[in-house]
Structures are given as C-alpha cells and as structure tokens.
Design an enzyme around this catalytic site. Structure first.
Site, PDB file in Angstrom:
ATOM      1  N   ARG A  23       0.741  14.963  -2.853  1.00  0.00           N
ATOM      2  CA  ARG A  23      -0.118  14.537  -2.044  1.00  0.00           C
ATOM      3  C   ARG A  23      -0.631  15.178  -1.584  1.00  0.00           C
ATOM      4  O   ARG A  23      -0.506  14.728  -0.489  1.00  0.00           O
ATOM      5  CB  ARG A  23       1.119  12.855  -1.120  1.00  0.00           C
ATOM      6  CG  ARG A  23       0.989  11.632  -2.017  1.00  0.00           C
ATOM      7  CD  ARG A  23       0.145  10.751  -1.995  1.00  0.00           C
ATOM      8  NE  ARG A  23      -0.064   9.400  -3.420  1.00  0.00           N
ATOM      9  CZ  ARG A  23       0.332   8.554  -3.095  1.00  0.00           C
ATOM     10  NH1 ARG A  23       0.924   8.462  -2.120  1.00  0.00           N
ATOM     11  NH2 ARG A  23       1.066   7.451  -3.986  1.00  0.00           N
ATOM     12  N   ARG A  27      -4.290  11.395   2.330  1.00  0.00           N
ATOM     13  CA  ARG A  27      -5.765  10.931   4.367  1.00  0.00           C
ATOM     14  C   ARG A  27      -5.297  11.235   5.159  1.00  0.00           C
ATOM     15  O   ARG A  27      -5.838  11.281   6.656  1.00  0.00           O
ATOM     16  CB  ARG A  27      -5.011   8.923   3.976  1.00  0.00           C
ATOM     17  CG  ARG A  27      -5.284   8.519   3.629  1.00  0.00           C
ATOM     18  CD  ARG A  27      -5.298   7.145   3.650  1.00  0.00           C
ATOM     19  NE  ARG A  27      -3.555   7.192   2.615  1.00  0.00           N
ATOM     20  CZ  ARG A  27      -2.823   6.575   2.749  1.00  0.00           C
ATOM     21  NH1 ARG A  27      -3.280   4.221   3.175  1.00  0.00           N
ATOM     22  NH2 ARG A  27      -1.644   5.941   1.961  1.00  0.00           N
ATOM     23  N   ARG A  36     -13.499   9.413   0.312  1.00  0.00           N
ATOM     24  CA  ARG A  36     -13.110   8.026   0.282  1.00  0.00           C
ATOM     25  C   ARG A  36     -14.118   7.206   1.146  1.00  0.00           C
ATOM     26  O   ARG A  36     -14.143   6.223   0.352  1.00  0.00           O
ATOM     27  CB  ARG A  36     -11.357   8.699   0.805  1.00  0.00           C
ATOM     28  CG  ARG A  36     -11.077   6.967   1.273  1.00  0.00           C
ATOM     29  CD  ARG A  36     -10.408   6.299  -0.078  1.00  0.00           C
ATOM     30  NE  ARG A  36      -9.051   5.278  -0.352  1.00  0.00           N
ATOM     31  CZ  ARG A  36      -9.532   4.513   0.303  1.00  0.00           C
ATOM     32  NH1 ARG A  36     -11.036   3.603  -0.277  1.00  0.00           N
ATOM     33  NH2 ARG A  36      -8.691   3.041   0.312  1.00  0.00           N
ATOM     34  N   ASP A  73      -4.723   8.527  -9.919  1.00  0.00           N
ATOM     35  CA  ASP A  73      -3.706   7.781  -9.013  1.00  0.00           C
ATOM     36  C   ASP A  73      -2.613   6.902 -11.167  1.00  0.00           C
ATOM     37  O   ASP A  73      -3.278   6.966 -12.129  1.00  0.00           O
ATOM     38  CB  ASP A  73      -3.753   6.533  -8.724  1.00  0.00           C
ATOM     39  CG  ASP A  73      -2.558   5.557  -7.894  1.00  0.00           C
ATOM     40  OD1 ASP A  73      -2.640   6.363  -6.643  1.00  0.00           O
ATOM     41  OD2 ASP A  73      -1.780   4.537  -8.762  1.00  0.00           O
ATOM     42  N   TYR A 149       5.317  -1.227 -11.636  1.00  0.00           N
ATOM     43  CA  TYR A 149       4.237  -2.232 -11.185  1.00  0.00           C
ATOM     44  C   TYR A 149       3.393  -3.331 -11.917  1.00  0.00           C
ATOM     45  O   TYR A 149       2.980  -4.183 -11.370  1.00  0.00           O
ATOM     46  CB  TYR A 149       3.298  -0.545 -10.847  1.00  0.00           C
ATOM     47  CG  TYR A 149       3.633  -0.111  -9.612  1.00  0.00           C
ATOM     48  CD1 TYR A 149       3.281  -0.781  -8.100  1.00  0.00           C
ATOM     49  CD2 TYR A 149       4.210   0.985  -9.514  1.00  0.00           C
ATOM     50  CE1 TYR A 149       3.818   0.150  -7.420  1.00  0.00           C
ATOM     51  CE2 TYR A 149       4.217   1.514  -8.573  1.00  0.00           C
ATOM     52  CZ  TYR A 149       4.339   0.894  -7.627  1.00  0.00           C
ATOM     53  OH  TYR A 149       4.594   1.796  -6.405  1.00  0.00           O
TER      54      TYR A 149
HETATM   55  O1  CP3 Z   1      -2.243  15.050  -3.641  1.00  0.00           O
HETATM   56  C1  CP3 Z   1      -1.864  14.870  -5.345  1.00  0.00           C
HETATM   57  O2  CP3 Z   1      -0.387  14.391  -5.182  1.00  0.00           O
HETATM   58  C2  CP3 Z   1      -2.503  13.592  -6.244  1.00  0.00           C
HETATM   59  C3  CP3 Z   1      -3.037  11.955  -6.383  1.00  0.00           C
HETATM   60  C4  CP3 Z   1      -1.970  11.007  -6.763  1.00  0.00           C
HETATM   61  C5  CP3 Z   1      -2.354   9.969  -5.861  1.00  0.00           C
HETATM   62  N1  CP3 Z   1      -1.194   8.718  -6.032  1.00  0.00           N
HETATM   63  C6  CP3 Z   1      -3.575   9.441  -4.589  1.00  0.00           C
HETATM   64  C7  CP3 Z   1      -2.804   8.088  -3.882  1.00  0.00           C
HETATM   65  C8  CP3 Z   1      -0.534  10.863  -7.028  1.00  0.00           C
HETATM   66  C9  CP3 Z   1       0.065  12.028  -8.011  1.00  0.00           C
HETATM   67  C10 CP3 Z   1      -0.469   9.248  -7.133  1.00  0.00           C
HETATM   68  C11 CP3 Z   1       0.707   9.072  -7.514  1.00  0.00           C
HETATM   69  C12 CP3 Z   1       1.296   7.629  -7.823  1.00  0.00           C
HETATM   70  N2  CP3 Z   1       0.912   6.756  -7.532  1.00  0.00           N
HETATM   71  C13 CP3 Z   1       3.032   7.601  -8.185  1.00  0.00           C
HETATM   72  C14 CP3 Z   1       3.781   8.307  -8.417  1.00  0.00           C
HETATM   73  C15 CP3 Z   1       4.586   9.336  -6.746  1.00  0.00           C
HETATM   74  C16 CP3 Z   1       4.961   8.615  -5.590  1.00  0.00           C
HETATM   75  O3  CP3 Z   1       4.154   8.180  -4.623  1.00  0.00           O
HETATM   76  O4  CP3 Z   1       5.807   8.333  -5.748  1.00  0.00           O
HETATM   77  C17 CP3 Z   1       3.103   6.568  -7.252  1.00  0.00           C
HETATM   78  C18 CP3 Z   1       3.519   4.996  -7.431  1.00  0.00           C
HETATM   79  C19 CP3 Z   1       1.651   5.549  -7.689  1.00  0.00           C
HETATM   80  C20 CP3 Z   1       1.042   4.424  -6.680  1.00  0.00           C
HETATM   81  C21 CP3 Z   1       0.524   3.755  -5.415  1.00  0.00           C
HETATM   82  N3  CP3 Z   1      -1.776   4.216  -5.116  1.00  0.00           N
HETATM   83  C22 CP3 Z   1       1.200   4.153  -4.480  1.00  0.00           C
HETATM   84  C23 CP3 Z   1       2.236   3.198  -3.633  1.00  0.00           C
HETATM   85  C24 CP3 Z   1      -0.311   4.021  -3.164  1.00  0.00           C
HETATM   86  C25 CP3 Z   1       0.126   3.549  -1.458  1.00  0.00           C
HETATM   87  C26 CP3 Z   1       0.725   4.512  -1.068  1.00  0.00           C
HETATM   88  C27 CP3 Z   1      -0.173   5.199   0.089  1.00  0.00           C
HETATM   89  O5  CP3 Z   1      -0.365   5.277   0.981  1.00  0.00           O
HETATM   90  O6  CP3 Z   1      -0.956   4.162   0.501  1.00  0.00           O
HETATM   91  C28 CP3 Z   1      -1.064   4.613  -4.074  1.00  0.00           C
HETATM   92  C29 CP3 Z   1      -2.678   4.904  -3.415  1.00  0.00           C
HETATM   93  C30 CP3 Z   1      -3.084   6.178  -3.054  1.00  0.00           C
HETATM   94  N4  CP3 Z   1      -2.636   6.913  -4.595  1.00  0.00           N
HETATM   95  C31 CP3 Z   1      -3.184   6.922  -2.220  1.00  0.00           C
HETATM   96  C32 CP3 Z   1      -3.907   8.483  -2.369  1.00  0.00           C
HETATM   97  C33 CP3 Z   1      -4.018   9.710  -2.049  1.00  0.00           C
HETATM   98  C34 CP3 Z   1      -3.259   6.381  -0.653  1.00  0.00           C
HETATM   99  C35 CP3 Z   1      -4.983   5.774  -0.933  1.00  0.00           C
HETATM  100  C36 CP3 Z   1      -6.395   5.751  -0.145  1.00  0.00           C
HETATM  101  O7  CP3 Z   1      -6.676   6.608   0.046  1.00  0.00           O
HETATM  102  O8  CP3 Z   1      -5.963   4.536   0.729  1.00  0.00           O
END
Ligand code: CP3
Length: 349
Positions: A23, A27, A36, A73, A149
C-alpha cells in the site's frame, strides 16, 4: 539488467537491502487523494490506465523505493468474472455475494482478459516510465482470499460462513477454487507479458484456516498457480503472502514452490532467518511502528536489517501502510534501510 530487488528474490547477493511497502500508493499521500477524487470512484481509478499508472509512480517520486506495485485491487478478478463490486466511502469493498459457483456466468478467458485490459495497459505505461533500476510488481489475490470476498460480499473477522459453505459443499467450493486458479494464472501471466518483473500473491485471510483447510484452500491452489506461471515464465520471481498463518509459513515454503515469502509482523525474526535457508524473506515491520515513526521506528528497522540483511531479504511492512501515516515517516524509514550497510558474507550459499 537485473535490479537488486530481483536479485534478492532470486537469493543472489545484493549491494544493499531492497525496499518497497505494501500500500505504498494510497490515501496517506495527498497527491493520491487528489487523483482519486478526479477519477470519481476507486474502481474508475483502477480501470483508467493513465491514472492507475500515475498513482503507481507517485511514491517512487518521493521515496527511494526499489519497486513500484501496479495500482489496482484484488477484487478486479471477481469483477471480471461477472460479480458486481463497488466501494462505499468510508467503508471497505462490497460485492453482491454468490451462494454457489452457479451464480457466476460461464468462464470465457478471452472476455475475462479483455475486461482487464486497462490493467495491462497501466502496466505497459508504467514499465515504460520507470527507470531501469526500478522493478515493477504485478499482483493478485489468492483463490481463498478472493473466495472469502465473493461469498461473504465484504470483509469479515473470521469468514466462518465461507468455511462452513466449503465444508458443507466441498465439490462446489473445489470448482470455484479451480476456476480461480485458472483465472488468476492467466491474469498474472498477462501481467508479466505487459511488463511486471515480479509477482506477489496476497492470501490476506489464510490465517483463519484450520490446518487441513490450509492445505486444500491455500497451499494446493497456490502451488498450481505457481506451476502455471513457471511453465511460461520460469525466471520471474513469485512472492507469497499467506498473512497470519504462523507455523504454517514453513509448510507454505516447503510445498508451494514460492520464490519468496512476505511475513506479517507476528513472525519472529529468528523464524525468518531459518526460512532464509530456503527462500528470500520479505517484511515485517509493524505498520503501527511506521505510523509512530521517530527513533523507535528507526531502531526497530535497524534491528530487522541486522537480523535478516546478510541473507536473501527485501524490507517491507507486516501489512499495508495505514492511511493516517505521515509521508515523512515513510521517507525516514526508506532512508534508514537504504543507509544500512550489509555484511560482507551476504547470501553466502
Ligand atoms: O500500493 C499498493 O499496495 C497497490 C495497490 C493495492 C490496493 N489494494 C489498493 C487499494 C493492493 C496491492 C491491494 C490489495 C488488496 N485489496 C488486498 C490484499 C492486501 C491486504 O491488504 O491484505 C485486499 C484484501 C484488498 C481488498 C480491499 N481493497 C480492501 C479490504 C480495501 C479497503 C481497505 C481500506 O484501507 O479502506 C480496498 C480498497 C483499496 N485498495 C484502497 C487502496 C489504495 C483504498 C481505497 C480508496 O482509495 O478509497
């Protein structure tokens, strides 16, 4: 040219400890929040190659990271398989849950890859923009985590309903896992074709599984995906992240054929040292330590480097950067790791 990051993943000696952060695009960066907002929704950002590439590159402009991870994602795969996926502001992802594999349309690999074409375009754009000494990581969720999911429709503490569904309907669940193995494999192969230099497989919810489930739902499907990738791209390293599996990290290493394992913050450094005799390890600073920053973080990061830096190692967190984290802390962490002098007998194997 092979980067220090790729060398580490291949258990070859490196000149310094490579670092990237899960990540790292997100944000906590004001420039991410700006893009975004202009994109509209989160999925729109994922599916607009220019913007996805832009936010992928943002952290590398600020910090001396060794790799970019393509912005996307794990839930784009359920989406491409025909499931409705959306993100509600302030909440996690939502999906219209399936109750059986029969709720999904028949799998058409061509349509599936066509749907995901913006992701491949983003990889191509990003690889062209990245300097040669920086690597590009492609990723996917592992079958178990995606199934969580897909059945539950959102995050959960323990996915008890998904585990129960799998116990009650083993044939249906096996079919879904087989479908996911197929879809994830062709997706990752296409990502490599589009410019990814390494792959990470996120099994974020592997930690809720019992031992027998762990073998069936995590180890076996992951092994098949790695086999399929290696048939086409034997030289592209694959990192596995079976988060929270404790003792089963060793089983995962022994059985899957993975090149590197990403360890969460609960894994003791002595255990990671043992793993380094077999694979490259990645990790495992607590993301709350990065949130805190300062001397305590620096001390902790140095301790990790001292413990693991002389054998195959990539610095990372135990889980993703938390959104309240100050970019200054990230800068201090990256500089600390980059300044760390590794021993002369590095990777002597
Ligand atoms: O920089 C990076 O790592 C690359 C981008 C990335 C995202 N999601 C962007 C993201 C990666 C590698 C993921 C993987 C992902 N997504 C996982 C596996 C890694 C982990 O965290 O265990 C999982 C379980 C998801 C599913 C997911 N997507 C969730 C649970 C959420 C909400 C998390 C939160 O912090 O709110 C997301 C949304 C998400 N994916 C965001 C980002 C930057 C935040 C959303 C936003 O910008 O509003």
């Amino acid at each position: 040219m092979e980067t220090e990051f790729i060398k580490a993943l291949k258990c070859q000696p490196t000149d310094y400890i490579p670092i990237w952060l899960m990540r790292q695009a997100g944000r906590y960066l004001p420039e991410y929040r700006e893009v975004r907002q202009s994109a509209g929704g989160f999925l729109e950002l994922c599916y607009t190659p220019k913007l996805a590439s832009e936010v992928t590159l943002q952290p590398l402009r600020r910090f001396d990271l060794d790799a970019a991870i393509i912005f996307s994602d794990i839930l784009v795969i359920p989406n491409a398989l025909g499931q409705k996926v959306w993100f509600e502001p302030g909440e996690g992802p939502k999906l219209s849950p399936i109750q059986t594999i029969a709720d999904l349309p028949d799998f058409d690999p061509d349509k599936f890859l066509e749907f995901l074409d913006p992701v491949f375009q983003a990889l191509d754009l990003t690889r062209s923009a990245l300097p040669q000494d920086k690597s590009l990581i492609g990723f996917a969720g592992a079958p178990w985590t995606l199934a969580c999911y897909m059945f539950n429709g959102q995050g959960s503490r323990d996915y008890q309903n998904v585990r129960n569904h799998a116990r009650q309907n083993p044939k249906d669940f096996k079919k879904l896992l087989d479908l996911l193995v197929e879809a994830i494999s062709i997706y990752l192969i296409e990502k490599i074709k589009a410019g990814a230099n390494a792959i990470q497989i996120f099994d974020s919810w592997a930690g809720v599984l019992s031992c027998d489930e762990f073998d069936k739902y995590c180890v076996q499907p992951t092994t098949k995906i790695i086999e399929k990738i290696k048939t086409v791209y034997p030289d592209v390293p694959v990192i596995g992240f079976p988060r929270g599996v404790g003792f089963n990290y060793q089983t995962y290493i022994d059985k899957t054929g993975i090149d590197a394992v990403s360890c969460d913050q609960s894994v003791p450094l002595q255990e990671m040292q043992k793993m380094q005799n077999q694979v490259c390890v990645q990790g495992n600073l607590d993301n709350l330590m990065l949130l805190k920053g300062g001397a305590e973080m620096v001390e902790h990061a140095n301790m990790i480097c001292e413990s693991l830096g002389d054998k195959p190692f990539v610095f990372n967190l135990g889980h993703g950067v938390i959104k309240e984290t100050s970019p200054c802390n990230v800068s201090l962490l990256v500089d600390t790791v980059k300044k760390f002098k590794i021993g002369k007998n590095k990777n002597a194997a």
